[in-house]
Scaffold this active site. Structure first.
Site, PDB file in Angstrom:
ATOM      1  N   ASP A   1       0.808  -1.216   0.000  1.00 43.38           N
ATOM      2  CA  ASP A   1       0.000   0.000   0.000  1.00 43.38           C
ATOM      3  C   ASP A   1       0.841   1.267   0.000  1.00 43.38           C
ATOM      4  OD1 ASP A   1       0.869  -0.369   2.603  1.00 43.38           O
ATOM      5  OD2 ASP A   1      -1.095  -0.126   3.535  1.00 43.38           O
TER       6      ASP A   1
ATOM      7  N   ASP B   1       4.368   1.931  13.218  1.00 43.18           N
ATOM      8  CA  ASP B   1       3.467   0.786  13.236  1.00 43.18           C
ATOM      9  C   ASP B   1       4.046  -0.428  13.958  1.00 43.18           C
ATOM     10  OD1 ASP B   1       1.465   2.102  11.817  1.00 43.18           O
ATOM     11  OD2 ASP B   1       2.353   1.575   9.898  1.00 43.18           O
TER      12      ASP B   1
END
Length: 782
Positions: free
Chosen positions: A67, A497
C-alpha cells in the site's frame, strides 16, 4: 504514513502514456559525486501487503503489491522479493502506493501496476497506470485524469486491474470515486472510459469522515474463459455485478446478484473479490459489510458471504462456511482457487480479531469446508499448521501465547491470498505486517477433522500431523520509520506501526525492542551513547510514552506518565550530553514539555516552552537543550528546566519537521524547512551560536531532513547528509565542508518517493548514511 501534497492536472477522457522508464544511471549532482551502493536494513516487511499476483502461465513469476512501498517481484532462486519502484521521484511519490497489479498471461514479460496514494484532499496528484515490458525492470507511465487510492479503504479489494486473456493488448481498470470502468487497447499505453458501462458504484463507508467518505467505485474485473464473458464487481449493494457477453461493448446486471451479494442477512454488503474456476464454470465472490482493510470482521453481528455463480446457467448458490469458532459469520477478506485441482478453493476472514484470523478450505467447490484452526474449548484450540516466525522474530509483538490466542498469528487484514496456479502445495498470504506461506499446503487435505468427541460427549482435539507456515516476506521493506539513532555498530529505529528495533546486524531481522508503543523520537547521550531514550505513542491510560535504555538498547525501562497526558502523545524526547536529564515534549496535548532528573520516574514541568515544541540537546554542553516552535527558537542553559526565546528571526513559521545538533561542535544547530505554500520560506539554516543567529545555506532550496556522520578527515567537520532540493535538483546529498558544497549521492534508480524525513550518518564509517525510505535504507560509498 507521513504524506506530502503536490498538484497536477489532467482532464482528457482518453489519456496518452508518457514514456518514462525507470532510469538506471545517475544524474550528476551539483558537484558530481561518489557512486553509492544501497541496501535495506532488514526487518522483513512490517506493513500491509494487500495483493499477491501469480502469473497464470509461467511458473515462479509472482508479484506483490504494497500500500505504501511499491511493487515487488519474487526471485525463486533466493526466495526473496526484488523492489521494482525505487525509481519513483518525490514529485510522483504516490506511484509507490500500488492499487492493483496485473501480470500478462500471454506475453509474460508484461506487467502492469495501477498507482496513486489518496483519492481525497490529502493528495493533489492524479493516479497512473505503470506498464513494463521487462517484468518491472523499467516502466512507462500512463497518467490518468482521476485519483487512485493505494492507501485508501478498500485497497485490498480487487484486482481492479486486469489483462484480458483472450486479447492481451486489452486491459480493464476499475476506478474509485464514481469514475467508472476504464479500458486500454494498446497494452496500457492509453486509456479511455468505457462509456457503455452503466454503474460507477455508490458505496461510502462514512460520509462524515474524509478518509472514509469516498465512493469505492468499480472493484474488480474477472474473465470467464469458458463462455467468453467479462464480469465486473461494483460497490453498489443494490446492483453489485455486471457481465458483458460481447467483448465489453454492452453490459447487463447479473440476475440475482443483489440478493446474493448485496444484502447479506439484511445488511448492505459489497463484493470484495472474485475468483473463476474455468474448468467447472464457477465464479466465486466474497462479500463484506466493509471494504476493509481495517474493518470487515463480525461487527454487531454483521458479516459477509461466499457466493458461487454458475457461469453457464446463472444459478447462485450460497456456500458460506457455516461455522466461525465462537463468533458470528465474518466478513471475508480474500478468495483463491487451485487451478491444478478444480473445485479446490480457499478464503480468509478479514479482521476476525479474536483469537485469530481463519483460513477456510474446500475441495468440493464450496459444498463443505474445513478450517485452519478450531476451538476445543474457550482457551484451547487445535491447528492444522505451525507458524514459524524465525525469520521475523518480532512477529510475536513481544507477547506470549494466552490460551487460544497465540502471540504469532495467522495475521490480520488478510486480503492478499493466492494459491500458486502451477503448484497446489504453495500458498502465500499478505497481512498487515508480513507475508506468510508454505509449500506443503495439500497436507491439509490428509489431516481429517480437528475436533472430535470422547465417550462422554466432550469436545477433544484429534491428532493432526501439522505442516509449517513460514515468513515469505524477505526483500520487502516498508516500515514507517519516524526516527533513527546511529551509535556506531548499533542502529536504533523508532517506527510508527511496528514500534522499533535495535540492529547490530543490518542484514538480519531483529526482535523489536518495545511492544504496544508507536515509536516517534530517539536521542542518546553524547558522552555515553549506551544511554538511549525514546518516545512513542501508547494506547493505554497508564503506560508511559518514554522509554530508557542504559545498555545500548539491550534492555529498556519505561518511564512514568505525567498526570493529564493523553494517549498518542509521543512527541519528541532529548537527553543531555551527560545523560543526567531527559526533556520530553508530548504532542496532541495542551501540556507543556517536561523534564526528569531520574530517568523518567518523576517529571516536572518545563518553564518557557509552548506545548508541542520540538526538543534536542547540545552534543557538547550538558547544560544546553534547544527547542523550536512556530518560527521561534528557544534555548535552555540549565539542562532543560527553563527556556528562553533566542530572538532569532527569519526562520520558517511552519514546515519544520525537525532540527538537529552537530556532534562535537558546541552550539552548532541545523534546521530544515519545507512547505507547499509559496509564502513560507524553505531551505536549510545553520547556527553556530546556539540558535541566536542563523545563516541560510544558499544552495539548498528545500530541506526535509538533516543528519551527521563521520568526518572525511581526522579534524574535519562531521559529514552532513540531507534529503533536499539543492540547486534545483532533488535527492540525498552530502557535504564534508560544513555545507559549503554538496554532492548528490543517490541516483535516479534510487529515489524511493518521499525519502529522508529521518536521516543520519554513521559515526564510525565515513560515507555511510541511513535514511527513511522504503523502510530503512542505508548507503555506502561503492
Amino acid at each position: 504514513m507521513r504524506r506530502r501534497t503536490f498538484t497536477t492536472s489532467l482532464g482528457a477522457a482518453a489519456v496518452a502514456a508518457s514514456a518514462l522508464p525507470a532510469p538506471v544511471l545517475a544524474k550528476p549532482g551539483p558537484q558530481g559525486g561518489d557512486a553509492y551502493s544501497w541496501k535495506n536494513v532488514v526487518v522483513n516487511c512490517g506493513g500491509f501487503v494487500p495483493g499477491i499476483v501469480f502469473n497464470e502461465t509461467e511458473p515462479n513469476l509472482i508479484y506483490a503489491r504494497t500500500d505504501v512501498a511499491g511493487a515487488f517481484r519474487w526471485q525463486e532462486e533466493t526466495r526473496t522479493w526484488k523492489p521494482l519502484t525505487d525509481w519513483v521521484s518525490r514529485d510522483k511519490w504516490g506511484y509507490q502506493y500500488v492499487v492493483s497489479m496485473a501480470s500478462d498471461p500471454v506475453e509474460t514479460d508484461r506487467v502492469y501496476a495501477a498507482v496513486g496514494a489518496y483519492t481525497i484532499s490529502w493528495d493533489g496528484n492524479n493516479g497512473a497506470v505503470l506498464y513494463s515490458d521487462d517484468r518491472g525492470e523499467t516502466w512507462g507511465v500512463a497518467e490518468l485524469p482521476f485519483k487512485q487510492g493505494g492507501n485508501m479503504p478498500g485497497r485490498g479489494m480487487g484486482e481492479r486491474l486486469a489483462v484480458n486473456p483472450a486479447d492481451n493488448a486489452e486491459l480493464y481498470l476499475g476506478a474509485p470515486s464514481g469514475n467508472g470502468l476504464w479500458r486500454s487497447k494498446d497494452y496500457g499505453r492509453t486509456w479511455a472510459k468505457v462509456e457503455s458501462f452503466p454503474n460507477p458504484g455508490n458505496f461510502v463507508v462514512d460520509p462524515d469522515n474524509e478518509y472514509l467518505s469516498d465512493n469505492q467505485g468499480v472493484i474488480w474485473i474477472d474473465f470467464d474463459q469458458i463462455g467468453g464473458k467479462i464480469y465486473v464487481g461494483v460497490a453498489d449493494p443494490a446492483d453489485p455485478l455486471y457481465v458483458s457477453e460481447d467483448g465489453g461493448a454492452t453490459w447487463q446486471a447479473v440476475p440475482g446478484a443483489a440478493e446474493a451479494l448485496g444484502n447479506a442477512d439484511g445488511n448492505r454488503t459489497i463484493p470484495k473479490q472474485s475468483a473463476v474456476d474455468n474448468t467447472n464454470g464457477y465464479l466465486y465472490v466474497i462479500t463484506s459489510w466493509d471494504p476493509g482493510p481495517y474493518n470487515g470482521g463480525p461487527a454487531s453481528g454483521r458479516g459477509g458471504r461466499i457466493q458461487r455463480l454458475s457461469t453457464q446457467t446463472g444459478e447462485w448458490t450460497d456456500i458460506t462456511p457455516p461455522y466461525n469458532p465462537g463468533r458470528p459469520v465474518p466478513g471475508f477478506g480474500a478468495v483463491t482457487v487451485d487451478r491444478q485441482n478444480p473445485g479446490t478453493l480457499m478464503a480468509s476472514t478479514c479482521n476476525n480479531w479474536g483469537p485469530d484470523e481463519i483460513l477456510f478450505r474446500s475441495t468440493d467447490s464450496g459444498a463443505t469446508w474445513s478450517l485452519s484452526w478450531d476451538l476445543v474449548s474457550e482457551n484451547v484450540r487445535t491447528d492444522r499448521f505451525v507458524m514459524d516466525s524465525t525469520d521475523s522474530p518480532w512477529l510475536d509483538w513481544r507477547g506470549t501465547d494466552n490460551g487460544a490466542s497465540y502471540a504469532v498469528k495467522h495475521g490480520w487484514m488478510i486480503e492478499g491470498l493466492a494459491i500458486d496456479p502451477h503448484n497446489s502445495d504453495r500458498i502465500m498470504w499478505g497481512t498487515g505486517a508480513t507475508i506468510w506461506g508454505t509449500e506443503s499446503l495439500t497436507q491439509w487435505d490428509t489431516q481429517g477433522e480437528l475436533i472430535g468427541e470422547n465417550e462422554a460427549g466432550e469436545r477433544v482435539a484429534l491428532p493432526v500431523d501439522r505442516f509449517t507456515v513460514g515468513v515469505r516476506a524477505e526483500g520487502i521493506e516498508m516500515t514507517w520509520v519516524r526516527d533513527l539513532a546511529a551509535l556506531g555498530g548499533t542502529l536504533v529505529s523508532a517506527m510508527g506501526d511496528v514500534n522499533g528495533f535495535v540492529h547490530t546486524d543490518l542484514g538480519r531481522a531483529e526482535r523489536m525492542f518495545h511492544g504496544g508503543w508507536g515509536g516517534q523520537s530517539l536521542d542518546y547521550a553524547a558522552s555515553d551513547p549506551d544511554v538511549i531514550v525514546g518516545s512513542g505513542d501508547v494506547h493505554s491510560d497508564t503506560a508511559g510514552h518514554v522509554t530508557v535504555s542504559t545498555d545500548r538498547g539491550q534492555t529498556w525501562q519505561d518511564a512514568t506518565r505525567p498526570a493529564g497526558v493523553q494517549n498518542g502523545s509521543g512527541g519528541t524526547v532529548a537527553i543531555t550530553a551527560d545523560a543526567k536529564v531527559i526533556v520530553w515534549s508530548p504532542n496532541n496535548t495542551d501540556k507543556t514539555p517536561f523534564y526528569s532528573t531520574d530517568r523518567g520516574q518523576t517529571w516536572q514541568s518545563v518553564q518557557g516552552l509552548p506545548a508541542g515544541a520540538r526538543v534536542r540537546s547540545d552534543r557538547v554542553d550538558a547544560s544546553v537543550v534547544y527547542a523550536y516552535s512556530g518560527g521561534k527558537f528557544f534555548r535552555s542553559n540549565d539542562a532543560g528546566k527553563t527556556f528562553a526565546d533566542t530572538g532569532a528571526t527569519g526562520l520558517p513559521a511552519e514546515g519544520v519537521d525537525d532540527f538537529r545538533v552537530a556532534p562535537g561542535n558546541k552550539g552548532h544547530v541545523w534546521l530544515c524547512g519545507r512547505s507547499d505554500k509559496a509564502e513560507v520560506a524553505t531551505g536549510l539554516w545553520r547556527s553556530k551560536d546556539g540558535g541566536t543567529t542563523w545563516t541560510r545555506i544558499a544552495a539548498v532550496d528545500l530541506a526535509i531532513g538533516v543528519g551527521f556522520g563521520k568526518a572525511a578527515s581526522r579534524r574535519g567537520y562531521p559529514a552532513i547528509y540531507i534529503s533536499a532540493d539543492v540547486e534545483g535538483q532533488e535527492g540525498i546529498f552530502r557535504s564534508i565542508d560544513c555545507g559549503t558544497t554538496w554532492i548528490r549521492i543517490n541516483d535516479d534508480a534510487h529515489q524511493w518517493g518521499f525519502a529522508g524525513s529521518a536521516i543520519t550518518g554513521d559515526p564510525n564509517i565515513y560515507g555511510r548514511v541511513y535514511l527513511t525510505a522504503r523502510g530503512i535504507v542505508y548507503g555506502d560509498i561503492a
